[in-house]
Design an enzyme around this catalytic site. Structure first.
Site, PDB file in Angstrom:
ATOM      1  N   LYS A 174      -0.527  27.577 -37.328  1.00 48.86           N
ATOM      2  CA  LYS A 174       0.201  26.835 -36.293  1.00 48.86           C
ATOM      3  C   LYS A 174       0.851  25.570 -36.842  1.00 48.86           C
ATOM      4  CE  LYS A 174      -2.449  28.599 -32.505  1.00 48.86           C
ATOM      5  NZ  LYS A 174      -3.173  28.374 -31.288  1.00 48.86           N
ATOM      6  N   ASP A 188       0.582  26.839 -25.851  1.00 48.70           N
ATOM      7  CA  ASP A 188      -0.725  27.438 -25.573  1.00 48.70           C
ATOM      8  C   ASP A 188      -1.743  26.500 -24.947  1.00 48.70           C
ATOM      9  OD1 ASP A 188      -1.234  26.167 -27.935  1.00 48.70           O
ATOM     10  OD2 ASP A 188      -2.045  27.928 -28.957  1.00 48.70           O
TER      11      ASP A 188
HETATM   12  P1  ATR Z   1      -5.516  26.697 -35.642  1.00 52.95           P
HETATM   13  O1  ATR Z   1      -4.100  26.433 -35.959  1.00 52.95           O
HETATM   14  O2  ATR Z   1      -5.674  27.963 -34.872  1.00 52.95           O
HETATM   15  O3  ATR Z   1      -6.209  25.553 -34.987  1.00 52.95           O
HETATM   16  P2  ATR Z   1      -6.340  25.886 -38.242  1.00 52.95           P
HETATM   17  O4  ATR Z   1      -5.206  24.938 -38.266  1.00 52.95           O
HETATM   18  O5  ATR Z   1      -6.656  26.664 -39.465  1.00 52.95           O
HETATM   19  O6  ATR Z   1      -6.166  26.949 -37.074  1.00 52.95           O
HETATM   20  O7  ATR Z   1      -7.636  25.092 -37.778  1.00 52.95           O
HETATM   21  C1  ATR Z   1      -8.879  25.690 -37.804  1.00 52.95           C
HETATM   22  C2  ATR Z   1      -9.909  24.657 -37.355  1.00 52.95           C
HETATM   23  O8  ATR Z   1     -11.193  25.291 -37.412  1.00 52.95           O
HETATM   24  C3  ATR Z   1      -9.989  23.433 -38.256  1.00 52.95           C
HETATM   25  O9  ATR Z   1     -10.350  22.333 -37.458  1.00 52.95           O
HETATM   26  C4  ATR Z   1     -11.125  23.827 -39.213  1.00 52.95           C
HETATM   27  O10 ATR Z   1     -11.789  22.729 -39.804  1.00 52.95           O
HETATM   28  P3  ATR Z   1     -11.197  22.042 -41.164  1.00 52.95           P
HETATM   29  O11 ATR Z   1     -10.093  21.147 -40.717  1.00 52.95           O
HETATM   30  O12 ATR Z   1     -12.320  21.331 -41.750  1.00 52.95           O
HETATM   31  O13 ATR Z   1     -10.704  23.185 -42.013  1.00 52.95           O
HETATM   32  C5  ATR Z   1     -12.043  24.537 -38.267  1.00 52.95           C
HETATM   33  N1  ATR Z   1     -12.967  25.463 -38.906  1.00 52.95           N
HETATM   34  C6  ATR Z   1     -12.671  26.676 -39.423  1.00 52.95           C
HETATM   35  N2  ATR Z   1     -13.790  27.270 -39.909  1.00 52.95           N
HETATM   36  C7  ATR Z   1     -14.815  26.403 -39.694  1.00 52.95           C
HETATM   37  C8  ATR Z   1     -16.219  26.429 -39.958  1.00 52.95           C
HETATM   38  N3  ATR Z   1     -16.806  27.491 -40.546  1.00 52.95           N
HETATM   39  N4  ATR Z   1     -16.952  25.352 -39.585  1.00 52.95           N
HETATM   40  C9  ATR Z   1     -16.380  24.300 -38.975  1.00 52.95           C
HETATM   41  N5  ATR Z   1     -15.058  24.211 -38.692  1.00 52.95           N
HETATM   42  C10 ATR Z   1     -14.280  25.250 -39.052  1.00 52.95           C
END
Ligand code: ATR
Length: 290
Positions: free
Chosen positions: A74, A112
């Site tokens: 995104k 969204d």
């Molecule tokens: P989206 O655009 O759908 O929000 P994204 O930009 O990849 O997807 O964001 C994913 C979010 O999930 C982020 O806040 C990520 O944390 P980081 O900024 O530290 O990467 C979080 N996230 C993904 N996997 C995670 C996990 N296993 N534990 C904690 N946070 C997680």
């Protein structure tokens, strides 16, 4: 049937979701059934993409109408647009990209969070009675977990309604950056356990934690959920995530991720096709597939 290949011809308009993973996405089910039901000559495909810019360059000659954007693209998606709607720009992420027919330019939008915020408001009204004027989010402490595209959109939406925002994120620097954009406070994920400055807070998970098939985890211990009056989870596969299940067990109101998903799907369908969305059919297809 997900696809009706007999209907795909040279004039069929291409749509899809750009993400990684995409296997959990219910969008192909929803849009293909909806296109067929209104007689729109379109197809909607899942595109498993590593690099958005490479994907768009490789398929630049593809005559597509629009793409939805999901985890983790995104934010990168926004950088690949020729023009970005002011709301998406303020959020710093897009949820869909539409090719402008007149000049082929790629325009980014973020729609969204609207459905999620509306569903949260609706649920709060149900719990508190409808007598209050203005948004029931006004003045509430709204804790958003995640600082990616979905987290940014929810924090922005909450702020617009007058909520006080707290952002918790695995990568603390990103929590701090988002919190400062919305005039809120940043905390770490481990602080969530003992974070209860007041009762009746609102919680939104905007990370992929809890999503099938990988895990059935939750970032907030059940005990800590007692301080929240309402919990929303942007994850919609499964519909009842561990977070929502435990929130319900401690007596909080819950809002399913499917509400955010379906509401943005209605808006997006109308932008793609310029036709009214067959809402009941789309709700039925989603219910059958979650
Ligand atoms: P989206 O655009 O759908 O929000 P994204 O930009 O990849 O997807 O964001 C994913 C979010 O999930 C982020 O806040 C990520 O944390 P980081 O900024 O530290 O990467 C979080 N996230 C993904 N996997 C995670 C996990 N296993 N534990 C904690 N946070 C997680």
């Amino acid at each position: 049937d997900l696809y009706n290949f007999r209907h795909i011809g040279v004039d069929t308009k291409v749509h899809g979701v750009i993400g990684n993973p995409t296997s959990h996405s219910k969008s192909p089910h929803l849009y293909n059934a909806a296109f067929e039901s209104v007689g729109f000559d379109g197809v909607y495909l899942p595109f498993l993409v590593d690099n958005v810019s490479d994907f768009l360059n490789t398929y630049s000659s593809l005559d597509f109408v629009g793409y939805s954007y999901t985890i983790p693209h995104k934010v990168d998606g926004l950088r690949c647009c020729d023009e970005v709607d002011p709301i998406a720009k303020a959020i710093g992420a897009i949820s869909c990209m539409i090719k402008r027919p007149s000049d082929g330019k790629l325009i980014g939008y973020n729609i969204d969070y609207l459905g999620a915020i509306a569903a949260i408001e609706e649920r709060l009204h149900d719990s508190n009675g409808r007598s209050m004027s203005g948004s029931p989010l006004y003045g509430k402490l709204f804790v958003v977990i995640g600082a990616g595209g979905a987290g940014k959109a929810l924090a922005y939406g909450g702020k617009q309604k007058g909520a006080r925002i707290v952002v918790a994120n695995r990568t603390y620097a990103k929590a701090k950056e988002l919190a400062s954009r919305v005039g809120g406070k940043a905390i770490t994920l481990s602080e969530l356990e003992n974070f209860h400055p007041e009762q009746g807070m609102i919680l939104a998970n905007a990370t992929s934690v809890g999503m099938k098939p990988k895990n059935h985890e939750s970032l907030v211990p059940k005990e800590a959920l007692k301080h929240y009056s309402l919990v929303f989870d942007a994850v919609y596969t499964p519909k009842l995530t561990r977070l929502l299940q435990e929130a319900r067990e401690v007596g909080a109101a819950i809002v399913y991720g499917t509400e955010m998903f379906i509401n943005q799907a209605f808006v997006q369908f109308e932008r793609f096709t310029k036709l009214p969305a067959p809402k009941q059919l789309m709700r039925d297809v989603l219910a059958r597939n979650t």
